[in-house]
Design an enzyme around this catalytic site. Sequence first.
Site, short mmCIF file in Angstrom:
data_model
loop_
_atom_site.label_atom_id
_atom_site.label_comp_id
_atom_site.label_asym_id
_atom_site.label_seq_id
_atom_site.Cartn_x
_atom_site.Cartn_y
_atom_site.Cartn_z
CD GLU A 138 -5.75 -0.84 2.67
OE1 GLU A 138 -5.43 -1.80 3.40
OE2 GLU A 138 -6.11 -0.97 1.50
CB SER A 155 -9.22 -3.36 4.06
OG SER A 155 -9.58 -4.57 3.46
NE ARG A 190 -3.61 -2.47 0.12
CZ ARG A 190 -3.27 -3.54 -0.61
NH1 ARG A 190 -2.26 -3.52 -1.43
NH2 ARG A 190 -3.97 -4.65 -0.51
C1 FAD Z 1 -15.83 -2.21 -1.47
C2 FAD Z 1 -14.37 -1.89 -1.58
C3 FAD Z 1 -13.46 -2.89 -1.82
C4 FAD Z 1 -12.08 -2.58 -1.94
N1 FAD Z 1 -11.21 -3.60 -2.18
C5 FAD Z 1 -9.90 -3.32 -2.29
C6 FAD Z 1 -8.96 -4.37 -2.56
O1 FAD Z 1 -9.31 -5.52 -2.74
N2 FAD Z 1 -7.65 -4.04 -2.64
C7 FAD Z 1 -7.21 -2.75 -2.50
O2 FAD Z 1 -6.00 -2.51 -2.60
N3 FAD Z 1 -8.07 -1.75 -2.22
C8 FAD Z 1 -9.40 -2.00 -2.12
N4 FAD Z 1 -10.26 -0.99 -1.86
C9 FAD Z 1 -9.76 0.38 -1.62
C10 FAD Z 1 -9.64 1.26 -2.88
O3 FAD Z 1 -10.55 0.87 -3.89
C11 FAD Z 1 -8.21 1.28 -3.43
O4 FAD Z 1 -7.29 1.76 -2.48
C12 FAD Z 1 -8.09 2.12 -4.71
O5 FAD Z 1 -6.81 1.93 -5.26
C13 FAD Z 1 -8.30 3.62 -4.46
O6 FAD Z 1 -8.44 4.26 -5.71
P1 FAD Z 1 -9.30 5.58 -5.87
O7 FAD Z 1 -9.20 6.02 -7.27
O8 FAD Z 1 -10.68 5.41 -5.35
O9 FAD Z 1 -8.48 6.57 -4.93
P2 FAD Z 1 -9.02 7.71 -3.96
O10 FAD Z 1 -9.78 7.10 -2.83
O11 FAD Z 1 -9.72 8.75 -4.77
O12 FAD Z 1 -7.65 8.29 -3.40
C14 FAD Z 1 -6.83 7.49 -2.56
C15 FAD Z 1 -5.45 8.15 -2.47
O13 FAD Z 1 -4.84 8.09 -3.76
C16 FAD Z 1 -4.50 9.41 -4.20
N5 FAD Z 1 -4.72 9.49 -5.65
C17 FAD Z 1 -5.83 9.18 -6.35
N6 FAD Z 1 -5.62 9.37 -7.68
C18 FAD Z 1 -4.34 9.82 -7.79
C19 FAD Z 1 -3.51 10.21 -8.89
N7 FAD Z 1 -3.95 10.19 -10.15
N8 FAD Z 1 -2.24 10.63 -8.63
C20 FAD Z 1 -1.78 10.69 -7.37
N9 FAD Z 1 -2.51 10.33 -6.28
C21 FAD Z 1 -3.77 9.90 -6.49
C22 FAD Z 1 -5.44 10.35 -3.44
O14 FAD Z 1 -4.89 11.66 -3.37
C23 FAD Z 1 -5.53 9.64 -2.10
O15 FAD Z 1 -4.43 9.94 -1.30
C24 FAD Z 1 -11.64 -1.26 -1.77
C25 FAD Z 1 -12.57 -0.23 -1.53
C26 FAD Z 1 -13.93 -0.54 -1.45
C27 FAD Z 1 -14.92 0.57 -1.22
#
Ligand code: FAD
Length: 303
Positions: free
Chosen positions: A296, A226, A176
Amino acid sequence: MKQRLIEELTELLGNDRVLTNEPMSRHTTFRIGGPADLFLLPNTVEEIKKIREICIQEQESYFILGNGSNLLVSDSGFRGVIIQTYRNLAQIQVEEDCIRAQAGALLSGIAQAAKAASLTGFEFAAGIPGTLGGAVVMNAGAYGGEMKDVLKEATVLDSEGQIRRIPAGKLAMGYRTSVIKEAGYMVLEAVISLKKGDPDQIRETMKDLTQRRISKQPLEYPSAGSTFKRPEGYFAGKLIMDSGLRGYTHGGAQVSEKHCGFVINTGGATARDVCELMEHVQKTVYEKYNVKLEPEVKFLGDF
Ligand SMILES: Cc1cc2nc3c(=O)[nH]c(=O)nc-3n(C[C@H](O)[C@H](O)[C@H](O)COP(=O)(O)OP(=O)(O)OC[C@H]3O[C@@H](n4cnc5c(N)ncnc54)[C@H](O)[C@@H]3O)c2cc1C
């Protein structure tokens, strides 16, 4: 917020792509979060670069948002500028055994493109509800796969405002985390390297993993996945369950009964409810097992 900043950004993007006082609860999978002063929807990399320059020049805070699926935004929202990649910066292109996609492309969309091109290796990510940008930064992973296994290179906007292509080997992607996260770079685009595979097998694997998610995770409630990182040698969900916290409720927030590693919004939860519940979980698990649970989920705004 400075009028001049709003005017400059409106001139750059037009009225439709500059939202004021935008509730962040609309842009997070937790469905929680107060208003952001400004919420921007850039269409191009050049616009992102320019937005960053304007914010720095006007000494305004900015935050890059993907799909908000790993985010808890405070009830008072965010004093500054949100730059959303999701939706507008979401092109996906298959190039032989690779997929090139913009930061705002959803992992599910990339997985569909991989399946359509009979490319294997991305099945693990199909059910992670984030964007490519968010997944690269977090080194998202599931079911034995991680972004670092498939990432070939990322194009980023670095802390000097330069666009750079960085090979995956130089990104120090760990559990992560990544150089991009530590250095505060913005991901603009990334290339995923996959292998030719059997389309039926790819479809079956994706179906199986989706089924596993549906049966194990509380997908029927808003959450951010998570809540805590996996502590070395343990599983956060099991520690929380063994601490007697299954179903523990605080305001509208609850430790999911289906999967104790998830905090869910049962309806009307505030960021404060979630935060206080997380603190209670951390304290209880520490007292019982001497293990420190680290969030996380990312926090944005005042807590
Ligand atoms: C139901 C559910 C299941 C999930 N299962 C998993 C799983 O199996 N494995 C897992 O790893 N995660 C899981 N997640 C968590 C999440 O989906 C991941 O961490 C995902 O990678 C976050 O992406 P996001 O675009 O939504 O980021 P955001 O929530 O929008 O942002 C998260 C972080 O990333 C940064 N960020 C976003 N885009 C950029 C960019 N372009 N450049 C620089 N920084 C950026 C943001 O500034 C922030 O700090 C789950 C979430 C949910 C709700």
